[in-house]
Design a protein around this motif. Structure first.
Motif, PDB file in Angstrom:
ATOM      1  N   PRO A 163     -12.405  -0.507   4.980  1.00 18.75           N
ATOM      2  CA  PRO A 163     -11.344  -1.512   4.819  1.00 18.75           C
ATOM      3  C   PRO A 163     -10.978  -1.675   3.346  1.00 18.75           C
ATOM      4  CG  PRO A 163     -13.014  -2.298   6.352  1.00 18.75           C
ATOM      5  CD  PRO A 163     -13.547  -1.028   5.750  1.00 18.75           C
ATOM      6  N   GLY A 164      -9.707  -1.733   3.063  1.00 20.44           N
ATOM      7  CA  GLY A 164      -9.227  -1.856   1.700  1.00 20.44           C
ATOM      8  C   GLY A 164      -8.616  -0.582   1.155  1.00 20.44           C
ATOM      9  N   THR A 165      -9.028   0.577   1.651  1.00 24.06           N
ATOM     10  CA  THR A 165      -8.508   1.835   1.111  1.00 24.06           C
ATOM     11  C   THR A 165      -7.043   2.046   1.489  1.00 24.06           C
ATOM     12  OG1 THR A 165      -9.452   2.998   3.014  1.00 24.06           O
ATOM     13  CG2 THR A 165     -10.755   2.959   0.985  1.00 24.06           C
ATOM     14  N   THR A 166      -6.679   1.685   2.709  1.00 23.24           N
ATOM     15  CA  THR A 166      -5.270   1.791   3.115  1.00 23.24           C
ATOM     16  C   THR A 166      -4.400   0.840   2.305  1.00 23.24           C
ATOM     17  OG1 THR A 166      -5.895   2.421   5.370  1.00 23.24           O
ATOM     18  CG2 THR A 166      -3.668   1.550   5.047  1.00 23.24           C
ATOM     19  N   GLN A 167      -4.890  -0.374   2.097  1.00 21.36           N
ATOM     20  CA  GLN A 167      -4.144  -1.365   1.313  1.00 21.36           C
ATOM     21  C   GLN A 167      -4.022  -0.935  -0.148  1.00 21.36           C
ATOM     22  OE1 GLN A 167      -6.614  -1.938   3.424  1.00 21.36           O
ATOM     23  NE2 GLN A 167      -5.963  -3.494   4.910  1.00 21.36           N
ATOM     24  N   TYR A 168      -5.053  -0.283  -0.658  1.00 22.55           N
ATOM     25  CA  TYR A 168      -5.015   0.244  -2.025  1.00 22.55           C
ATOM     26  C   TYR A 168      -3.905   1.274  -2.162  1.00 22.55           C
ATOM     27  CZ  TYR A 168      -6.344   3.827  -5.487  1.00 22.55           C
ATOM     28  OH  TYR A 168      -6.334   4.770  -6.477  1.00 22.55           O
ATOM     29  N   ALA A 169      -3.826   2.212  -1.219  1.00 21.62           N
ATOM     30  CA  ALA A 169      -2.785   3.234  -1.276  1.00 21.62           C
ATOM     31  C   ALA A 169      -1.390   2.611  -1.190  1.00 21.62           C
ATOM     32  CB  ALA A 169      -2.990   4.244  -0.144  1.00 21.62           C
ATOM     33  N   ALA A 170      -1.244   1.590  -0.332  1.00 18.74           N
ATOM     34  CA  ALA A 170       0.048   0.918  -0.191  1.00 18.74           C
ATOM     35  C   ALA A 170       0.426   0.195  -1.484  1.00 18.74           C
ATOM     36  CB  ALA A 170       0.007  -0.056   0.980  1.00 18.74           C
ATOM     37  N   TYR A 171      -0.559  -0.356  -2.164  1.00 18.32           N
ATOM     38  CA  TYR A 171      -0.336  -1.068  -3.431  1.00 18.32           C
ATOM     39  C   TYR A 171       0.209  -0.118  -4.489  1.00 18.32           C
ATOM     40  CZ  TYR A 171      -1.712  -3.889  -7.576  1.00 18.32           C
ATOM     41  OH  TYR A 171      -1.744  -4.597  -8.751  1.00 18.32           O
ATOM     42  N   LEU A 172      -0.373   1.074  -4.582  1.00 21.09           N
ATOM     43  CA  LEU A 172       0.122   2.044  -5.556  1.00 21.09           C
ATOM     44  C   LEU A 172       1.538   2.480  -5.220  1.00 21.09           C
ATOM     45  CD1 LEU A 172      -2.971   4.369  -6.202  1.00 21.09           C
ATOM     46  CD2 LEU A 172      -2.281   2.305  -7.421  1.00 21.09           C
ATOM     47  N   THR A 173       1.783   2.713  -3.934  1.00 17.98           N
ATOM     48  CA  THR A 173       3.115   3.150  -3.517  1.00 17.98           C
ATOM     49  C   THR A 173       4.170   2.091  -3.808  1.00 17.98           C
ATOM     50  OG1 THR A 173       2.191   4.536  -1.761  1.00 17.98           O
ATOM     51  CG2 THR A 173       4.508   3.896  -1.547  1.00 17.98           C
ATOM     52  N   ALA A 174       3.832   0.834  -3.532  1.00 19.82           N
ATOM     53  CA  ALA A 174       4.786  -0.264  -3.733  1.00 19.82           C
ATOM     54  C   ALA A 174       5.079  -0.512  -5.206  1.00 19.82           C
ATOM     55  CB  ALA A 174       4.258  -1.541  -3.086  1.00 19.82           C
ATOM     56  N   ASN A 175       4.199  -0.029  -6.080  1.00 19.80           N
ATOM     57  CA  ASN A 175       4.343  -0.332  -7.504  1.00 19.80           C
ATOM     58  C   ASN A 175       4.589   0.899  -8.368  1.00 19.80           C
ATOM     59  OD1 ASN A 175       3.751  -3.374  -8.051  1.00 19.80           O
ATOM     60  ND2 ASN A 175       2.273  -2.754  -6.482  1.00 19.80           N
ATOM     61  N   ALA A 176       5.123   1.943  -7.755  1.00 14.53           N
ATOM     62  CA  ALA A 176       5.522   3.110  -8.537  1.00 14.53           C
ATOM     63  C   ALA A 176       6.535   2.670  -9.589  1.00 14.53           C
ATOM     64  CB  ALA A 176       6.123   4.167  -7.624  1.00 14.53           C
ATOM     65  N   ALA A 177       6.300   3.059 -10.820  1.00 10.36           N
ATOM     66  CA  ALA A 177       7.148   2.733 -11.973  1.00 10.36           C
ATOM     67  C   ALA A 177       6.949   1.305 -12.480  1.00 10.36           C
ATOM     68  CB  ALA A 177       8.630   2.968 -11.667  1.00 10.36           C
ATOM     69  N   ASN A 178       6.002   0.559 -11.904  1.00  5.08           N
ATOM     70  CA  ASN A 178       5.659  -0.767 -12.425  1.00  5.08           C
ATOM     71  C   ASN A 178       4.499  -0.605 -13.397  1.00  5.08           C
ATOM     72  OD1 ASN A 178       4.794  -3.376 -12.950  1.00  5.08           O
ATOM     73  ND2 ASN A 178       4.393  -3.907 -10.816  1.00  5.08           N
ATOM     74  N   GLY A 179       4.750  -0.841 -14.670  1.00  2.95           N
ATOM     75  CA  GLY A 179       3.746  -0.596 -15.698  1.00  2.95           C
ATOM     76  C   GLY A 179       2.497  -1.441 -15.615  1.00  2.95           C
ATOM     77  N   LEU A 180       2.511  -2.517 -14.812  1.00  3.34           N
ATOM     78  CA  LEU A 180       1.300  -3.311 -14.621  1.00  3.34           C
ATOM     79  C   LEU A 180       0.333  -2.648 -13.641  1.00  3.34           C
ATOM     80  CD1 LEU A 180       2.789  -6.916 -14.457  1.00  3.34           C
ATOM     81  CD2 LEU A 180       1.464  -5.917 -16.322  1.00  3.34           C
ATOM     82  N   VAL A 181       0.822  -1.652 -12.897  1.00  4.52           N
ATOM     83  CA  VAL A 181       0.014  -0.975 -11.883  1.00  4.52           C
ATOM     84  C   VAL A 181      -0.002   0.536 -12.098  1.00  4.52           C
ATOM     85  CG1 VAL A 181      -0.349  -0.613  -9.409  1.00  4.52           C
ATOM     86  CG2 VAL A 181       0.609  -2.795 -10.224  1.00  4.52           C
TER      87      VAL A 181
END
Length: 550
Positions: free
Chosen positions: A429-447
């Motif tokens: 649990p958490g690995t799927t949400q981690y991948a979604a977090y990176l995808t949602a923040n492409a080009a966001n310099g905080l992530v």
């Protein structure tokens, strides 16, 4: 000095500690002890450290409770008066003075284990040596100069002198190296550490993990020292970092956690859950549960970056719709310094604040382990050291990404399981949400590691509307930002130390004319018993030696 000459034995001293009842009973009378061996003391000393660190025990005596306010994670709800020192940043000599006393009492326990076990229980003694460093580091980072070389002498010295914080830091590194050497030198005939090791489980594997923990503590110490303008200190840090990066045993590969098999019985629950969640057998939350709200700042960081970790931390509340007497569902916090959360209209009984989610990360269960060091913290520290070329044989980007992933795995982890490695958590649990977090923040310099700017209004107005002009985000900015999110409430004192060291992240200051304090006052108990040795001219705005940024 009151706390230093107490030789408190942290419970279960009448027999070798075996089983959770002995491990968790820290209230037995030490005067009844008939025999004391290091294996009988170790588990209870570790359990006590966990309670002091995590926010258990009682008000005014825990590092993370104090730091959660100071570092901008927590604010006062509108259901209780008080918290004036937290809201106004006006500290006193009695504010959190129990941190000092409790930590020195705990240090006495580890000192006894080390002394008693030096020749007969060398592995136990080495663990105690590491944990003395852990405790002394907590004290130095909140108080600066403290009694060190003349401390822990019992009645032999009740008014110890103070050592310079910078000198203590260097000796802590020496002690950690010495503890690793002690473990390596322990003879095969030495008593094996068993289930009294409620952190790593004992045995040869447990001792290897203790060496790795010692190395990760060295990194924490050296990184704290690394931002000053002192040329000699910078040279020392460079030399020590070079030695550390080639350490034979490496670093921690999982959260370091105390798990004495907490149970849902009185005095045997996870200490944070027991204080802010539910008492044993209770169906209503403890009163302190309603006293705390997350700050609007920390809520905004999750919401502005599509970060679903917020769903595991806080319950959904209700926020007033401006100009109406109705409310909508949403995460509702407060601002630092506010006596009553401003968005809560007292005429609207429907408005509800977003307190800790029951069953979520912070109040997972009565039997959840207590974290002493997060793997995510270590990975972000390592990434920062690599990004700044303090460590030259690592991969700053990979450690950064692994730090975020480790935080997601910790956030979503099952109830009472002991933390495991990232490799073993590939589908956890958490690995799927981690991948979604990176995808949602492409080009966001905080992530996004490769993005140099962001339009997210971190540290600015309460609005979550994107900035019209992107602002620059350096590698160290994003590392420290993600580290701050990972340490929320679980390891707030580390975030507080990093904020003072780096000025990052830019959480909203308290709504008060007073500046954010730099440290705690020396406690009144020390003023009353050891005044002659307390450094002169120290107040809450006196900097720790590594605090040089703002």
């Amino acid at each position: 000095m009151k706390a230093l000459f107490r030789v408190l034995l942290a419970a279960a001293l009448t027999s070798t500690a075996t089983g959770c009842e002995n491990f968790l009973d820290i209230n037995k009378n030490p005067n009844t002890a008939t025999s004391v061996t290091p294996d009988a003391l170790l588990a209870n000393a570790l359990v006590t450290t966990a309670a002091i660190y995590t926010g258990g025990i009682s008000a005014g005596s825990n590092y993370n409770t104090y730091a959660s306010f100071a570092a901008g994670y927590w604010g006062k709800s509108g259901t209780v008066s008080g918290f004036s020192q937290e809201r106004t940043y006006t500290y006193s000599t009695t504010y959190y003075q129990a941190l000092w006393n409790n930590t020195y009492d705990n240090l006495n326990d580890y000192n006894l284990i080390q002394q008693q076990g030096a020749t007969t229980y060398p592995n136990h003694a080495a663990i105690a040596r590491i944990m003395k460093v852990y405790d002394f580091l907590l004290l130095v980072d909140e108080y600066g100069d403290i009694p060190y070389t003349s401390a822990l002498k019992g009645l032999g010295n009740t008014t110890p002198t103070y050592d310079k914080a910078a000198d203590i830091y260097k000796d802590l590194v020496v002690q950690l190296k010495g503890a690793v050497a002690d473990i390596n030198a322990a003879p095969a005939s030495a008593p094996v550490v068993g289930n009294e090791d409620v952190v790593f489980g004992g045995g040869a594997t447990g001792m290897l993990r203790w060496k790795r923990f010692a190395n990760s503590l060295r990194l924490r110490i050296l990184l704290r020292e690394s931002s000053t303008n002192d040329a000699a200190l910078n040279s020392y840090v460079a030399t020590e970092m070079a030695a550390l990066q080639t350490a034979a045993d490496g670093f921690i590969d999982r959260d370091v956690a105390v798990q004495p098999t907490y149970t849902a019985n009185t005095n045997q629950q996870n200490p944070f859950y027991d204080r802010y969640g539910f008492a044993a057998g209770a169906t209503r939350a403890q009163s302190e549960y309603s006293y705390i709200l997350p700050t609007n700042y920390i809520i905004r960081q999750y919401e502005s970056n599509s970060d679903n970790r917020i769903t595991q931390l806080y319950r959904v509340g209700q926020i007033n719709i401006p100009g109406t007497t109705t409310a909508k569902a949403g995460y509702a916090g407060t601002d630092l310094g506010e006596a009553v959360p401003p968005q809560f209209d007292p005429t609207d009984g429907a408005t509800v604040g977003s307190r800790f989610l029951q069953g979520g990360t912070f109040l997972r269960s009565a039997t959840a382990p207590t974290i002493l060091m997060l793997l995510s913290e270590h990975l972000f520290s390592k990434s920062e050291a690599e990004a700044r070329n303090l460590i030259t044989n690592g991969d700053a980007k990979q450690d950064y990404l692994d730090g975020i992933k480790a935080s997601f795995v910790t956030t979503y982890r099952d109830g009472n399981t002991v933390p495991t490695t990232l490799a073993a958590s590939a589908s956890a649990p958490g690995t799927t949400q981690y991948a979604a977090y990176l995808t949602a923040n492409a080009a966001n310099g905080l992530v996004d590691w490769d993005a140099a700017t962001t339009t997210v209004p971190e540290g600015t107005a309460a609005s979550t509307a994107p900035l019209t002009t992107p602002r620059a985000v350096s590698k160290t900015d994003k590392i420290l930002y993600q580290k701050y999110l990972a340490e929320n409430t679980i390891a707030s004192v580390e975030a507080w130390d990093d904020f003072r060291r780096t000025g990052q992240p830019k959480f909203k200051p308290a709504l008060t004319a007073n500046p954010i304090p730099k440290r705690l006052f020396y406690p009144q108990t020390e003023v009353s018993t050891n005044q002659a040795n307390i450094p002169a001219g120290v107040n809450q705005n006196t900097r720790i030696f590594w605090d040089v940024v703002d």
